[in-house]
Design a protein around this motif. Structure first.
Motif, PDB file in Angstrom:
ATOM      1  N   ARG A  44     -12.843   9.349   4.110  1.00 29.31           N
ATOM      2  CA  ARG A  44     -13.752   8.530   4.907  1.00 29.31           C
ATOM      3  C   ARG A  44     -13.026   7.397   5.614  1.00 29.31           C
ATOM      4  NH1 ARG A  44     -18.834   6.579   1.810  1.00 29.31           N
ATOM      5  NH2 ARG A  44     -18.221   7.644  -0.097  1.00 29.31           N
ATOM      6  N   ALA A  45     -11.937   6.938   5.027  1.00 31.15           N
ATOM      7  CA  ALA A  45     -11.130   5.913   5.696  1.00 31.15           C
ATOM      8  C   ALA A  45     -10.322   6.497   6.848  1.00 31.15           C
ATOM      9  CB  ALA A  45     -10.199   5.243   4.689  1.00 31.15           C
ATOM     10  N   GLY A  46     -10.106   7.828   6.815  1.00 35.44           N
ATOM     11  CA  GLY A  46      -9.394   8.488   7.902  1.00 35.44           C
ATOM     12  C   GLY A  46      -8.079   9.141   7.536  1.00 35.44           C
ATOM     13  N   ALA A  47      -7.726   9.163   6.254  1.00 36.84           N
ATOM     14  CA  ALA A  47      -6.465   9.790   5.839  1.00 36.84           C
ATOM     15  C   ALA A  47      -6.516  11.293   6.065  1.00 36.84           C
ATOM     16  CB  ALA A  47      -6.176   9.485   4.375  1.00 36.84           C
TER      17      ALA A  47
ATOM     18  N   LEU B 154       4.815  11.969   5.416  1.00 38.34           N
ATOM     19  CA  LEU B 154       3.988  11.169   4.517  1.00 38.34           C
ATOM     20  C   LEU B 154       3.064  12.104   3.753  1.00 38.34           C
ATOM     21  CD1 LEU B 154       2.768   8.341   3.606  1.00 38.34           C
ATOM     22  CD2 LEU B 154       1.083   8.710   5.416  1.00 38.34           C
ATOM     23  N   LEU B 155       2.950  11.882   2.465  1.00 33.51           N
ATOM     24  CA  LEU B 155       1.987  12.628   1.657  1.00 33.51           C
ATOM     25  C   LEU B 155       1.304  11.656   0.719  1.00 33.51           C
ATOM     26  CD1 LEU B 155       0.696  15.312   0.817  1.00 33.51           C
ATOM     27  CD2 LEU B 155       2.529  15.547  -0.889  1.00 33.51           C
ATOM     28  N   ILE B 156      -0.033  11.599   0.813  1.00 32.04           N
ATOM     29  CA  ILE B 156      -0.846  10.832  -0.130  1.00 32.04           C
ATOM     30  C   ILE B 156      -1.385  11.818  -1.160  1.00 32.04           C
ATOM     31  CG2 ILE B 156      -2.870   9.354  -0.436  1.00 32.04           C
ATOM     32  CD1 ILE B 156      -2.563   8.619   2.578  1.00 32.04           C
ATOM     33  N   VAL B 157      -1.016  11.617  -2.401  1.00 33.10           N
ATOM     34  CA  VAL B 157      -1.491  12.452  -3.496  1.00 33.10           C
ATOM     35  C   VAL B 157      -2.456  11.603  -4.307  1.00 33.10           C
ATOM     36  CG1 VAL B 157      -0.876  13.809  -5.522  1.00 33.10           C
ATOM     37  CG2 VAL B 157       0.712  13.661  -3.589  1.00 33.10           C
ATOM     38  N   THR B 158      -3.705  12.025  -4.405  1.00 38.04           N
ATOM     39  CA  THR B 158      -4.653  11.228  -5.171  1.00 38.04           C
ATOM     40  C   THR B 158      -5.105  11.968  -6.423  1.00 38.04           C
ATOM     41  OG1 THR B 158      -6.691   9.919  -5.090  1.00 38.04           O
ATOM     42  CG2 THR B 158      -6.694  12.016  -3.870  1.00 38.04           C
ATOM     43  N   GLN B 159      -5.204  11.214  -7.502  1.00 39.24           N
ATOM     44  CA  GLN B 159      -5.797  11.729  -8.730  1.00 39.24           C
ATOM     45  C   GLN B 159      -7.308  11.602  -8.693  1.00 39.24           C
ATOM     46  OE1 GLN B 159      -2.975   9.023 -11.018  1.00 39.24           O
ATOM     47  NE2 GLN B 159      -3.148  10.721 -12.442  1.00 39.24           N
ATOM     48  N   ASN B 160      -7.817  10.905  -7.691  1.00 41.59           N
ATOM     49  CA  ASN B 160      -9.250  10.644  -7.612  1.00 41.59           C
ATOM     50  C   ASN B 160     -10.003  11.839  -7.034  1.00 41.59           C
ATOM     51  OD1 ASN B 160      -8.629   8.080  -8.545  1.00 41.59           O
ATOM     52  ND2 ASN B 160      -8.522   7.213  -6.484  1.00 41.59           N
TER      53      ASN B 160
ATOM     54  N   ILE C 131       7.729   9.399   2.764  1.00 40.13           N
ATOM     55  CA  ILE C 131       7.008   8.570   1.795  1.00 40.13           C
ATOM     56  C   ILE C 131       6.022   9.443   1.034  1.00 40.13           C
ATOM     57  CG2 ILE C 131       5.458   6.603   1.476  1.00 40.13           C
ATOM     58  CD1 ILE C 131       6.426   5.500   4.140  1.00 40.13           C
ATOM     59  N   VAL C 132       6.004   9.302  -0.278  1.00 43.31           N
ATOM     60  CA  VAL C 132       4.973   9.917  -1.111  1.00 43.31           C
ATOM     61  C   VAL C 132       4.228   8.795  -1.822  1.00 43.31           C
ATOM     62  CG1 VAL C 132       4.460  11.453  -3.032  1.00 43.31           C
ATOM     63  CG2 VAL C 132       6.309  12.023  -1.450  1.00 43.31           C
ATOM     64  N   ILE C 133       2.915   8.820  -1.722  1.00 48.19           N
ATOM     65  CA  ILE C 133       2.076   7.790  -2.328  1.00 48.19           C
ATOM     66  C   ILE C 133       1.120   8.459  -3.310  1.00 48.19           C
ATOM     67  CG2 ILE C 133       0.303   6.039  -1.911  1.00 48.19           C
ATOM     68  CD1 ILE C 133       1.557   5.656   0.879  1.00 48.19           C
ATOM     69  N   LEU C 134       1.111   7.980  -4.540  1.00 46.36           N
ATOM     70  CA  LEU C 134       0.185   8.460  -5.564  1.00 46.36           C
ATOM     71  C   LEU C 134      -0.882   7.399  -5.763  1.00 46.36           C
ATOM     72  CD1 LEU C 134      -0.603  10.398  -7.941  1.00 46.36           C
ATOM     73  CD2 LEU C 134       0.895   8.978  -9.380  1.00 46.36           C
TER      74      LEU C 134
ATOM     75  N   ALA D  31      -4.358   3.933   7.939  1.00 49.44           N
ATOM     76  CA  ALA D  31      -3.603   3.416   9.091  1.00 49.44           C
ATOM     77  C   ALA D  31      -2.139   3.827   9.009  1.00 49.44           C
ATOM     78  CB  ALA D  31      -3.726   1.893   9.145  1.00 49.44           C
ATOM     79  N   LEU D  32      -1.578   3.802   7.819  1.00 42.68           N
ATOM     80  CA  LEU D  32      -0.192   4.259   7.645  1.00 42.68           C
ATOM     81  C   LEU D  32      -0.079   5.739   7.982  1.00 42.68           C
ATOM     82  CD1 LEU D  32       2.700   3.625   6.637  1.00 42.68           C
ATOM     83  CD2 LEU D  32       1.920   4.318   4.356  1.00 42.68           C
ATOM     84  N   ASP D  33      -1.046   6.523   7.527  1.00 43.64           N
ATOM     85  CA  ASP D  33      -1.069   7.957   7.813  1.00 43.64           C
ATOM     86  C   ASP D  33      -1.063   8.198   9.316  1.00 43.64           C
ATOM     87  OD1 ASP D  33      -1.497  10.687   7.894  1.00 43.64           O
ATOM     88  OD2 ASP D  33      -3.331  10.654   6.718  1.00 43.64           O
ATOM     89  N   ALA D  34      -1.843   7.429  10.040  1.00 36.96           N
ATOM     90  CA  ALA D  34      -1.950   7.624  11.484  1.00 36.96           C
ATOM     91  C   ALA D  34      -0.695   7.187  12.229  1.00 36.96           C
ATOM     92  CB  ALA D  34      -3.163   6.857  12.011  1.00 36.96           C
ATOM     93  N   ALA D  35       0.009   6.187  11.694  1.00 38.41           N
ATOM     94  CA  ALA D  35       1.099   5.580  12.455  1.00 38.41           C
ATOM     95  C   ALA D  35       2.495   5.956  11.986  1.00 38.41           C
ATOM     96  CB  ALA D  35       0.956   4.052  12.414  1.00 38.41           C
TER      97      ALA D  35
END
Length: 233
Positions: A100-103, A87-93, A8-11, A78-82
């Motif tokens: 801080r949420a734990g990713a 899994l890769l979360i790519v943020t533009q932010n 999964i890749v999440i932007l 939570a998805l990252d942990a489980a």
């Protein structure tokens, strides 16, 4: 949904942090918190008026202490942990709300407010205080520290890693993005071409909505937890 998905890749874009109280990068009037983007987010702006640019990011950095992750950030952590696959979360932010949420499996493609970059040697260091022009780099001794922000005209970070992940993805999800800023706006096309299912979560359809297999409209704080529950059940 989970059965045929391994990677999964999440932007994520400004829309996911807007619900925490952070202004979106480019508002409907073309301004970012009272400033033209061209005056605070280009190399030319930094050279022309370093005091303004440094002060602008100092103010954004200080604002982080007044906001907190929202349920969308928490759900992605939570998805990252489980999630047992890739899994890769790519943020533009450039905020730190995902962390801080734990990713953990996270790339800030446009830089980070809480980082300073030396324009002389390229060393990046954690930075949480004000960063006046002329601050000396501890690594090379040059007075060239600047906000570690990817300005327009500069190359986003870790594009090779992002591109490789997109080409392996079984699912690509875009959350809270305008679909108008490249190269991130082209991620959906790369993932789709590689055979991924593509899903957009947004308040309104983005500029690239036609490239997605599915668009779900609503607040990220509602849509993202629902998606994560679906993926993990």
């Amino acid at each position: 949904m989970k059965a045929d998905i391994q990677t999964i890749v999440i932007l994520t874009g400004a829309g996911i942090s807007a619900e925490s109280g952070l202004a979106t990068f480019r508002g409907p009037d073309g301004m970012w918190e009272g400033h033209r983007v061209e005056d605070v987010c280009t190399p030319e702006a930094l050279a022309r008026n370093p005091v303004l640019v440094h002060r602008f990011y100092d103010e954004r950095r200080a604002t982080l202490a007044t906001v907190s992750p929202n349920p969308a950030h928490d759900a992605l952590a939570a998805l990252d942990a489980a999630w047992p696959g890739e899994l890769l979360i790519v943020t533009q932010n450039v905020d730190d709300l995902h962390e801080r949420a734990g990713a953990k499996r996270l790339i800030h493609m446009h830089g980070e407010l809480q980082s300073a970059l030396c324009a002389a040697c390229g060393k990046a260091v954690p930075w949480t205080q004000a960063l006046p022009p002329g601050t000396v780099c501890a690594a090379c001794g040059q007075p060239r520290l600047r906000p570690d922000i990817v300005f327009f005209g500069e190359m986003p970070y870790q594009m090779d890693v992002i591109d490789e992940a997109l080409r392996r993805a079984g699912l690509f999800v875009s959350i809270g993005t305008s679909g108008a800023v490249y190269p991130a706006a082209g991620f959906v096309q790369t993932a789709r071409h590689a055979g991924a299912r593509t899903l957009e979560l947004n308040l309104d359809p983005s500029a690239g909505s036609d490239y997605f297999d599915e668009t779900r409209l609503g607040p990220a704080s509602l849509l993202v937890p629902h998606l994560v529950r679906d993926l993990l059940e």
